[in-house]
Design a protein around this motif. Structure first.
Motif, mmCIF file in Angstrom:
data_model
loop_
_atom_site.group_PDB
_atom_site.id
_atom_site.type_symbol
_atom_site.label_atom_id
_atom_site.label_comp_id
_atom_site.label_asym_id
_atom_site.label_seq_id
_atom_site.Cartn_x
_atom_site.Cartn_y
_atom_site.Cartn_z
ATOM 1 N N UNK A 85 0.241 -12.867 0.334
ATOM 2 C CA UNK A 85 -0.911 -11.904 1.226
ATOM 3 C C UNK A 85 -1.920 -11.258 0.451
ATOM 4 N N UNK A 86 -1.686 -11.052 -0.913
ATOM 5 C CA UNK A 86 -2.704 -10.633 -1.755
ATOM 6 C C UNK A 86 -2.718 -9.051 -1.118
ATOM 7 N N UNK A 87 -1.684 -8.537 -0.531
ATOM 8 C CA UNK A 87 -1.743 -6.980 -0.591
ATOM 9 C C UNK A 87 -1.231 -6.031 -1.541
ATOM 10 N N UNK A 88 -1.724 -5.303 -2.221
ATOM 11 C CA UNK A 88 -1.169 -4.418 -3.396
ATOM 12 C C UNK A 88 -1.324 -2.892 -2.777
ATOM 13 N N UNK A 89 -0.437 -2.114 -2.369
ATOM 14 C CA UNK A 89 -0.394 -0.822 -1.832
ATOM 15 C C UNK A 89 -1.282 0.200 -2.560
ATOM 16 N N UNK A 90 -0.904 -0.071 -3.881
ATOM 17 C CA UNK A 90 -1.809 0.921 -4.741
ATOM 18 C C UNK A 90 -3.373 0.886 -4.705
ATOM 19 N N UNK A 91 -3.784 -0.481 -4.580
ATOM 20 C CA UNK A 91 -5.194 -0.792 -4.484
ATOM 21 C C UNK A 91 -5.703 -0.652 -2.880
ATOM 22 N N UNK A 92 -4.900 -1.379 -1.923
ATOM 23 C CA UNK A 92 -5.146 -1.236 -0.758
ATOM 24 C C UNK A 92 -5.105 -0.326 0.154
ATOM 25 N N UNK A 93 -4.192 0.625 -0.055
ATOM 26 C CA UNK A 93 -3.914 1.711 0.861
ATOM 27 C C UNK A 93 -5.000 2.773 0.337
ATOM 28 N N UNK A 94 -5.714 3.308 1.153
ATOM 29 C CA UNK A 94 -6.963 4.447 0.709
ATOM 30 C C UNK A 94 -6.628 5.324 -0.414
ATOM 31 N N UNK A 95 -7.118 5.365 -1.408
ATOM 32 C CA UNK A 95 -6.687 6.246 -2.532
ATOM 33 C C UNK A 95 -6.525 7.721 -2.050
ATOM 34 N N UNK A 96 -7.582 8.077 -1.313
ATOM 35 C CA UNK A 96 -7.610 9.261 -0.860
ATOM 36 C C UNK A 96 -6.345 10.072 0.251
ATOM 37 N N UNK A 97 -5.774 8.971 0.589
ATOM 38 C CA UNK A 97 -4.483 9.267 1.411
ATOM 39 C C UNK A 97 -2.983 9.141 0.746
ATOM 40 N N UNK A 99 -1.696 10.269 -2.067
ATOM 41 C CA UNK A 99 -0.917 11.432 -2.553
ATOM 42 C C UNK A 99 -0.015 12.279 -1.299
ATOM 43 N N UNK A 100 -0.833 12.570 -0.255
ATOM 44 C CA UNK A 100 -0.029 12.869 0.846
ATOM 45 C C UNK A 100 0.533 12.108 1.835
ATOM 46 N N UNK A 101 0.502 10.767 1.676
ATOM 47 C CA UNK A 101 1.267 9.895 2.466
ATOM 48 C C UNK A 101 1.708 8.693 1.601
ATOM 49 N N UNK A 102 2.858 9.155 0.731
ATOM 50 C CA UNK A 102 3.295 8.113 -0.115
ATOM 51 C C UNK A 102 3.935 6.961 0.211
ATOM 52 N N UNK A 103 4.172 7.067 1.768
ATOM 53 C CA UNK A 103 4.881 5.834 2.316
ATOM 54 C C UNK A 103 3.982 5.108 3.601
ATOM 55 N N UNK A 104 2.753 5.806 3.502
ATOM 56 C CA UNK A 104 1.587 5.244 4.351
ATOM 57 C C UNK A 104 1.494 3.848 4.486
#
Length: 412
Positions: free
Chosen positions: A71-83, A85-90
């Protein structure tokens, strides 16, 4: 069935793009790096995960790492960087709303026993460790049943044919779309009795060669492993028939027969879109996501492409991103969506599109923002020479076409 809307939350630069209404042609406009392409890729991600789940429900039991390559999904790249730290399981999530017709409602009721309204939502969520597919239908516990959920997702995937055409940056991307569409058309042969019998003959001939290779391996292997009794070589069954559907050459003769790979980007895009317009199943709706169709194209080619996409949108749903005023839907403004600051908003006025695209009246090289009308041609010739010498701003305005000097042809 049709895709009536979708929402994207916390995917790359998109934090909260809610209820993007999809019609026959939905146009996403916006400045660079505002997230238009990310919205298309989020939609593609959700449809890909639904397809994977419908064909192999066990796949979602594995970690998201298992699905990275698919699926080409990479959490470290694709989950907003600004979120992060405060949402490590977002979770990044995409919610799709499918509008059902009467036959869809009856079919799902027959499969699951559930009485449905005209709409059914599907939510796809993914983070660094898990993938979820939910049908968030309140007040109906039957939707939480795993078997019913799988039946509904399989049914939706059988009714929605999704295709994503990226902007054309490389040779491989340009031809992959056409090749995959040809392969999809050839899939229909898998139910043809003559084709089935022919492939059995080919498989038998292949196996004879493989058996000979296996027989030749026994003697040298026994030198190392005396306990070896037999060697068998088999082609995996899921690899046999797909081989016959791949590596098709497309030759375009526009005066000189040439392989599609060697044609320009405009011809490649037109070929892919023309193939998508080939009718396959009347019982299936195509949703086609197109990223910047005008990219790398001469204006005339872009115009031809627009006409092709417009024809495509008559029988299919098209969602596209663009920087070109040519692709804007002027007859129904709300079908244009402005993507800005991580959100998506329907357009209310043409001025909003002009502002976001930076379009000026003079850009078409015919009209100008300011016109100085003079009496005769000699006045025009003289002033075009004199005024630039008198004012730097007038000089720039004449050069970029925002000011023109025109004459009335003399007094009569």
């Amino acid at each position: 069935m049709r895709l009536s809307s979708f929402s994207v939350v916390n995917y790359r630069s998109i934090t909260n793009a809610r209820k993007i209404q999809t019609s026959n042609m939905t146009v996403l406009v916006g400045k660079n790096n505002e997230g238009k392409s990310n919205i298309l890729r989020a939609l593609t991600l959700a449809m890909d995960i639904m397809r994977i789940y419908s064909s192999d429900p066990r796949s979602l039991r594995f970690s998201a790492n298992y699905l990275k390559s698919r699926t080409q999904y990479n959490w470290e790249r694709d989950y907003p960087l600004s979120l992060q730290e405060r949402g490590p399981n977002g979770f990044s999530s995409v919610e799709l709303d499918f509008e059902l017709n009467g036959s869809d409602i009856l079919a799902i009721r027959s499969l699951t026993g559930i009485r449905l309204s005209r709409h059914i939502p599907v939510r796809v969520s993914i983070n660094h460790s898990s993938v979820k597919i939910d049908i968030p239908k309140r007040g109906t516990p039957a939707f939480s049943n795993v078997e019913n959920k799988l039946k509904i997702i399989k049914y939706v995937c059988s009714k929605i044919d999704f295709n994503f055409i990226p902007a054309v940056p490389t040779e491989n991307d340009a031809t992959r779309v056409v090749e995959s569409l040809i392969e999809k058309q050839l899939l229909m042969l898998d139910t043809n009795p003559q084709y089935i019998e022919a492939t059995r003959t080919i498989e038998h001939l292949q196996q004879e060669v493989l058996n000979e290779i296996a027989d030749q391996l026994i003697a040298p292997l026994k030198g190392f492993l005396p306990s070896v009794r037999e060697v068998q070589i088999h082609l995996r069954k899921d690899r046999r028939r797909p081989v016959f559907r791949r590596n098709a050459d497309v030759v375009i003769d526009d005066g000189t027969p040439t392989l599609l790979q060697q044609k320009g980007d405009g011809i490649k895009s037109l070929t892919a879109l023309a193939m998508l317009n080939i009718p396959t199943s009347h019982d299936c709706v195509s949703v086609i996501a197109i990223e910047e169709p005008e990219s790398h194209l001469h204006p005339e080619s872009a115009r031809q492409l627009y006409e092709t996409i417009n024809a495509l949108s008559v029988n299919h749903q098209v969602v596209l991103t663009t920087h070109s005023p040519l692709f804007v839907n002027r007859s129904n403004l709300k079908e244009n969506i402005i993507v800005d600051s991580g959100k998506a908003t329907p357009v209310k006025k043409v001025k909003e599109i002009r502002d976001v695209l930076g379009t000026k009246v003079s850009d078409n090289l015919i009209n100008a923002e300011n016109v100085l009308v003079v009496e005769g041609e000699n006045d025009k010739i003289a002033l075009e020479k004199i005024l630039p010498k008198m004012s730097e701003s007038i000089k720039k305005a004449i050069q970029n076409g925002t000011l023109i000097i025109d004459d009335m042809g003399g007094a009569g």
